[in-house]
Design a protein around this motif. Structure first.
Motif, PDB file in Angstrom:
ATOM      1  N   LEU A 130       0.863  -1.183   0.000  1.00 15.28           N
ATOM      2  CA  LEU A 130       0.000   0.000   0.000  1.00 15.28           C
ATOM      3  C   LEU A 130       0.899   1.233   0.000  1.00 15.28           C
ATOM      4  N   ALA A 131       0.472   2.281  -0.642  1.00 13.48           N
ATOM      5  CA  ALA A 131       1.234   3.529  -0.613  1.00 13.48           C
ATOM      6  C   ALA A 131       1.217   4.086   0.806  1.00 13.48           C
ATOM      7  N   PRO A 132       2.324   4.686   1.261  1.00 11.39           N
ATOM      8  CA  PRO A 132       2.312   5.311   2.591  1.00 11.39           C
ATOM      9  C   PRO A 132       1.194   6.360   2.661  1.00 11.39           C
ATOM     10  N   ALA A 133       0.541   6.450   3.814  1.00 11.59           N
ATOM     11  CA  ALA A 133      -0.595   7.362   3.956  1.00 11.59           C
ATOM     12  C   ALA A 133      -0.370   8.303   5.134  1.00 11.59           C
ATOM     13  N   GLY A 134       0.773   8.951   5.153  1.00 10.91           N
ATOM     14  CA  GLY A 134       1.046   9.940   6.194  1.00 10.91           C
ATOM     15  C   GLY A 134       1.612   9.367   7.475  1.00 10.91           C
ATOM     16  N   GLN A 135       1.963   8.065   7.480  1.00  9.12           N
ATOM     17  CA  GLN A 135       2.570   7.472   8.679  1.00  9.12           C
ATOM     18  C   GLN A 135       3.939   8.112   8.939  1.00  9.12           C
ATOM     19  N   VAL A 136       4.254   8.242  10.209  1.00 14.71           N
ATOM     20  CA  VAL A 136       5.571   8.759  10.589  1.00 14.71           C
ATOM     21  C   VAL A 136       6.351   7.614  11.241  1.00 14.71           C
ATOM     22  N   VAL A 137       7.500   7.273  10.637  1.00 16.47           N
ATOM     23  CA  VAL A 137       8.276   6.121  11.117  1.00 16.47           C
ATOM     24  C   VAL A 137       9.634   6.587  11.624  1.00 16.47           C
ATOM     25  N   THR A 138      10.035   6.064  12.763  1.00 10.95           N
ATOM     26  CA  THR A 138      11.380   6.286  13.290  1.00 10.95           C
ATOM     27  C   THR A 138      11.950   4.921  13.657  1.00 10.95           C
ATOM     28  N   VAL A 139      13.185   4.666  13.263  1.00  6.76           N
ATOM     29  CA  VAL A 139      13.850   3.417  13.631  1.00  6.76           C
ATOM     30  C   VAL A 139      15.145   3.773  14.333  1.00  6.76           C
ATOM     31  N   THR A 140      15.377   3.130  15.470  1.00 10.94           N
ATOM     32  CA  THR A 140      16.632   3.316  16.187  1.00 10.94           C
ATOM     33  C   THR A 140      17.335   1.972  16.244  1.00 10.94           C
ATOM     34  N   THR A 141      18.601   1.944  15.811  1.00 15.47           N
ATOM     35  CA  THR A 141      19.353   0.684  15.849  1.00 15.47           C
ATOM     36  C   THR A 141      20.836   0.985  15.994  1.00 15.47           C
ATOM     37  N   GLY A 142      21.659  -0.049  15.967  1.00 15.21           N
ATOM     38  CA  GLY A 142      23.102   0.110  16.150  1.00 15.21           C
ATOM     39  C   GLY A 142      23.504  -0.201  17.575  1.00 15.21           C
ATOM     40  N   GLU A 143      24.768   0.002  17.873  1.00 11.39           N
ATOM     41  CA  GLU A 143      25.285  -0.232  19.225  1.00 11.39           C
ATOM     42  C   GLU A 143      24.520   0.629  20.225  1.00 11.39           C
ATOM     43  N   ARG A 144      24.261   0.047  21.417  1.00  9.05           N
ATOM     44  CA  ARG A 144      23.533   0.796  22.435  1.00  9.05           C
ATOM     45  C   ARG A 144      24.282   2.083  22.812  1.00  9.05           C
ATOM     46  N   SER A 145      25.618   2.037  22.738  1.00 11.72           N
ATOM     47  CA  SER A 145      26.425   3.203  23.112  1.00 11.72           C
ATOM     48  C   SER A 145      26.415   4.279  22.020  1.00 11.72           C
ATOM     49  N   ALA A 146      26.122   3.877  20.777  1.00 13.52           N
ATOM     50  CA  ALA A 146      26.111   4.843  19.662  1.00 13.52           C
ATOM     51  C   ALA A 146      24.957   4.532  18.712  1.00 13.52           C
ATOM     52  N   PRO A 147      23.721   4.659  19.202  1.00 14.69           N
ATOM     53  CA  PRO A 147      22.585   4.298  18.349  1.00 14.69           C
ATOM     54  C   PRO A 147      22.410   5.251  17.165  1.00 14.69           C
ATOM     55  N   VAL A 148      21.888   4.703  16.071  1.00 14.72           N
ATOM     56  CA  VAL A 148      21.584   5.501  14.883  1.00 14.72           C
ATOM     57  C   VAL A 148      20.073   5.693  14.845  1.00 14.72           C
ATOM     58  N   LYS A 149      19.650   6.942  14.780  1.00 14.81           N
ATOM     59  CA  LYS A 149      18.226   7.221  14.677  1.00 14.81           C
ATOM     60  C   LYS A 149      17.921   7.496  13.210  1.00 14.81           C
ATOM     61  N   MET A 150      17.051   6.678  12.628  1.00 19.54           N
ATOM     62  CA  MET A 150      16.775   6.786  11.198  1.00 19.54           C
ATOM     63  C   MET A 150      15.494   7.545  10.926  1.00 19.54           C
ATOM     64  N   SER A 151      15.574   8.390   9.897  1.00 19.24           N
ATOM     65  CA  SER A 151      14.367   9.062   9.404  1.00 19.24           C
ATOM     66  C   SER A 151      14.086   8.530   8.000  1.00 19.24           C
ATOM     67  N   PHE A 152      12.876   8.719   7.531  1.00 16.63           N
ATOM     68  CA  PHE A 152      12.428   8.054   6.306  1.00 16.63           C
ATOM     69  C   PHE A 152      11.852   9.029   5.290  1.00 16.63           C
ATOM     70  N   ALA A 153      12.074   8.693   4.012  1.00 13.83           N
ATOM     71  CA  ALA A 153      11.483   9.457   2.917  1.00 13.83           C
ATOM     72  C   ALA A 153      10.758   8.491   1.985  1.00 13.83           C
ATOM     73  N   ILE A 154       9.694   8.952   1.367  1.00 14.57           N
ATOM     74  CA  ILE A 154       8.928   8.090   0.454  1.00 14.57           C
ATOM     75  C   ILE A 154       9.742   7.841  -0.813  1.00 14.57           C
ATOM     76  N   THR A 155       9.971   6.563  -1.132  1.00 11.15           N
ATOM     77  CA  THR A 155      10.690   6.138  -2.329  1.00 11.15           C
ATOM     78  C   THR A 155       9.935   4.966  -2.932  1.00 11.15           C
ATOM     79  N   ASN A 156       9.488   5.086  -4.169  1.00 10.06           N
ATOM     80  CA  ASN A 156       8.743   4.003  -4.845  1.00 10.06           C
ATOM     81  C   ASN A 156       7.619   3.425  -3.986  1.00 10.06           C
ATOM     82  N   ASN A 157       6.780   4.287  -3.408  1.00 10.76           N
ATOM     83  CA  ASN A 157       5.635   3.852  -2.602  1.00 10.76           C
ATOM     84  C   ASN A 157       5.998   3.095  -1.329  1.00 10.76           C
TER      85      ASN A 157
END
Ligand code: ZN
Length: 152
Positions: free
Chosen positions: A69-96
């Motif tokens: 389904l095409a994204p419908a305004g959802q806001v997604v955040t993903v946090t991963t990586g080492e607990r001491s240096a986590p990476v917080k990811m932001s998202f952009a719409i690409t190919n639905n």
């Protein structure tokens, strides 16, 4: 006289059968997302969490038939990586789908926290799991998306 003796026995057999059937039904079958990623079922519509070949995270919303389904305004955040240096990811719409602007750091078995809001004002739905990128020997999916009852 006979029927009163047989009846309790019949009920006992029936109830044990029912209990057994109930046990089997509680075993939920896992399914993978359309790209072979992990299906996040606590969110509606369901979302697939998938790590691309270039280590970006791709979130694809799917209907009940796992059709994207095409994204419908959802806001997604993903946090991963080492607990001491986590990476917080932001998202952009690409190919639905929603594609992360950051990559998963080098390494494996990172804790992952996925937060999805169905709209910017909605309460975040959180899913946590371990991002094990090794392939499961039994179902050929990555371990984070494993759909068999394979144990370690
Ligand atoms: Zn598996």
């Amino acid at each position: 006289m006979k029927t009163t003796r047989i009846l309790p026995l019949a009920i006992a057999i029936l109830s044990s059968l029912t209990l057994h059937a109930g046990k089997n039904h509680s075993h939920e079958k896992k399914v993978a997302g359309p790209n072979g990623g992990r299906l996040l079922v606590s969110i509606e519509p369901h979302a697939e969490f998938f790590v691309t070949a270039d280590r970006k995270v791709q979130i694809t919303f799917v209907d009940d038939a796992l059709k994207p389904l095409a994204p419908a305004g959802q806001v997604v955040t993903v946090t991963t990586g080492e607990r001491s240096a986590p990476v917080k990811m932001s998202f952009a719409i690409t190919n639905n789908t929603l594609l992360s602007e950051q990559t998963v750091p080098e390494g494996n078995n990172f804790p992952v926290v996925v937060q999805i809001k169905t709209s910017p004002d909605a309460k975040a739905i959180v899913e946590k799991f371990t991002l094990n990128l090794s392939n499961c020997p039994d179902c050929k999916h990555a371990e984070y998306a494993c759909i068999c009852s394979h144990t370690h």
